[in-house]
Design an enzyme around this catalytic site. Structure first.
Site, PDB file in Angstrom:
ATOM      1  N   ASP A  99      -1.199  -6.021  -0.398  1.00 39.58           N
ATOM      2  CA  ASP A  99      -1.605  -5.424   0.879  1.00 39.58           C
ATOM      3  C   ASP A  99      -3.105  -5.167   0.921  1.00 39.58           C
ATOM      4  O   ASP A  99      -3.676  -4.629  -0.039  1.00 39.58           O
ATOM      5  CB  ASP A  99      -0.903  -4.065   1.071  1.00 39.58           C
ATOM      6  N   ASP A 119       0.838  -1.210   0.000  1.00 42.62           N
ATOM      7  CA  ASP A 119       0.000   0.000   0.000  1.00 42.62           C
ATOM      8  C   ASP A 119       0.870   1.256   0.000  1.00 42.62           C
ATOM      9  O   ASP A 119       0.370   2.375  -0.039  1.00 42.62           O
ATOM     10  CB  ASP A 119      -1.006  -0.010   1.156  1.00 42.62           C
ATOM     11  N   SER A 120       2.208   1.052   0.000  1.00 39.04           N
ATOM     12  CA  SER A 120       3.123   2.178  -0.238  1.00 39.04           C
ATOM     13  C   SER A 120       2.891   2.743  -1.641  1.00 39.04           C
ATOM     14  O   SER A 120       3.392   3.822  -1.965  1.00 39.04           O
ATOM     15  CB  SER A 120       4.582   1.740  -0.060  1.00 39.04           C
ATOM     16  N   GLU A 148      -1.716  -5.363   8.478  1.00 40.34           N
ATOM     17  CA  GLU A 148      -0.955  -4.845   9.617  1.00 40.34           C
ATOM     18  C   GLU A 148      -1.673  -5.119  10.930  1.00 40.34           C
ATOM     19  O   GLU A 148      -2.893  -4.946  11.017  1.00 40.34           O
ATOM     20  CB  GLU A 148      -0.755  -3.327   9.458  1.00 40.34           C
ATOM     21  N   LYS A 154      -1.504  -9.349   2.657  1.00 36.70           N
ATOM     22  CA  LYS A 154      -0.765  -8.931   3.864  1.00 36.70           C
ATOM     23  C   LYS A 154      -1.612  -7.899   4.586  1.00 36.70           C
ATOM     24  O   LYS A 154      -2.310  -7.111   3.948  1.00 36.70           O
ATOM     25  CB  LYS A 154       0.597  -8.345   3.487  1.00 36.70           C
ATOM     26  N   GLU A 204       8.840  -4.249  10.587  1.00 39.83           N
ATOM     27  CA  GLU A 204       9.345  -2.974  10.063  1.00 39.83           C
ATOM     28  C   GLU A 204       9.936  -2.115  11.169  1.00 39.83           C
ATOM     29  O   GLU A 204       9.304  -1.876  12.208  1.00 39.83           O
ATOM     30  CB  GLU A 204       8.193  -2.229   9.351  1.00 39.83           C
TER      31      GLU A 204
HETATM   32  O1  KIV Z   1       3.557  -1.161   1.617  1.00 37.94           O
HETATM   33  C1  KIV Z   1       4.742  -1.534   1.669  1.00 37.94           C
HETATM   34  O2  KIV Z   1       5.564  -1.218   0.807  1.00 37.94           O
HETATM   35  C2  KIV Z   1       5.143  -2.353   2.810  1.00 37.94           C
HETATM   36  C3  KIV Z   1       6.610  -2.597   2.973  1.00 37.94           C
HETATM   37  C4  KIV Z   1       7.234  -1.379   3.528  1.00 37.94           C
HETATM   38  C5  KIV Z   1       6.884  -3.788   3.787  1.00 37.94           C
HETATM   39  O3  KIV Z   1       4.338  -2.785   3.555  1.00 37.94           O
END
Ligand code: KIV
Length: 271
Positions: free
Chosen positions: A90, A51-52, A122, A120, A189
């Protein structure tokens, strides 16, 4: 037999085998078809459609605004390019917290509409019900603990997490809960290296670090940081392998000059 059948794909099972034999796991983000193709062909083990993308692709200051539909667009683009790597997408903010039915629905949409291999999310204990419900549908889940960018407004800073004993203990407990629930791996992280190593030793599933030291089972970074496309972001844990920003600006500058000076197109470049 086509080339696709000859490639041995990375699976969650293969990742546990890698941990068992002590082979480090390589993971990078990708958000689009072209980059994902290059990263896959280079031999990466895991591609994270993170989600980055909210920061890197859309220019938001946090990961919170990105939507499920946008993550599905990025995920499907990446999956179309990949022949070997395991693709993890994510779950974005607001699509799994506090409501396990919605979590399952979001995860199913990702799996159906992107054809990715896993999702994934959090959090630890507070999202455990969602994790279990997603796993009950046969969807592989990767956890994410330590610095959790979706909770930035709770903490107010992107500083190193779990330096204090109580937070470190909670992180270890959450890691074990995620493993017991059936997660196939966990991202840690920005935490002290000693804690990263301890969690990796206690867990049977692979632990992938970003700013969690060298004692974990693998490493993940954001592709645009690694290639030097993003320039403002320089945390201690980042190693840049290229300065693509300078190269891209140089190439674009040359193109502009050639257009302005009428050098482009020349006789061979027209019909
Ligand atoms: O969204 C992302 O890029 C991440 C990484 C920083 C692990 O979750």
């Amino acid at each position: 037999m086509s080339i696709h059948n000859e490639i041995r794909r990375v699976t969650t099972h293969r990742l546990s085998e890698m941990k068992l034999r002590g082979e480090k796991i390589s993971m990078l983000t990708a958000y689009d078809y072209s980059m994902a193709q290059l990263v896959d062909e280079a031999g990466i083990d895991v591609i994270l459609v993170g989600d980055s993308a909210s920061n890197v692709m859309a220019g938001h200051t946090t990961t919170l605004p990105i939507t499920l539909n946008e993550m599905i667009y990025h995920g499907a683009s990446v999956v179309r390019a990949v022949n070997r790597a395991l693709v993890v997408v994510d779950l974005p903010f607001g699509t799994y917290q506090g409501n396990s039915r919605e979590a399952l629905h979001s995860a199913i949409r990702i799996m159906k509409e992107t054809a990715a291999d896993a999702v994934k999310l959090e959090g630890g204990e507070e999202v455990l019900e969602s994790v279990k419900r997603i796993l009950s549908a046969g969807i592989p889940v990767m956890g994410h603990l330590g610095l959790m960018p979706q909770s930035i407004h709770k903490f107010g800073t992107y500083t190193v997490r779990a330096k204090e004993e109580a937070e470190a203990e909670k992180l270890l407990k959450d890691s074990l809960l995620l493993e017991d629930a059936g997660c196939f791996g966990i991202v840690l992280e920005k935490i002290p290296a000693s804690l990263g190593e301890k969690v990796a030793q206690e867990l049977k599933i692979p632990v992938i670090g970003i700013g969690a030291g060298g004692g974990v089972d693998g490493q993940v970074l954001v592709l645009h940081d690694v290639l030097g496309i993003t320039q403002q972001f320089s945390p201690r844990f980042l190693r840049r392998y290229h300065n693509l920003a300078a190269e891209i600006k140089g190439a674009v500058g040359n193109y502009i000059n050639d257009v302005k000076s009428r050098d482009f197109p020349n006789e061979k470049e027209q019909y």
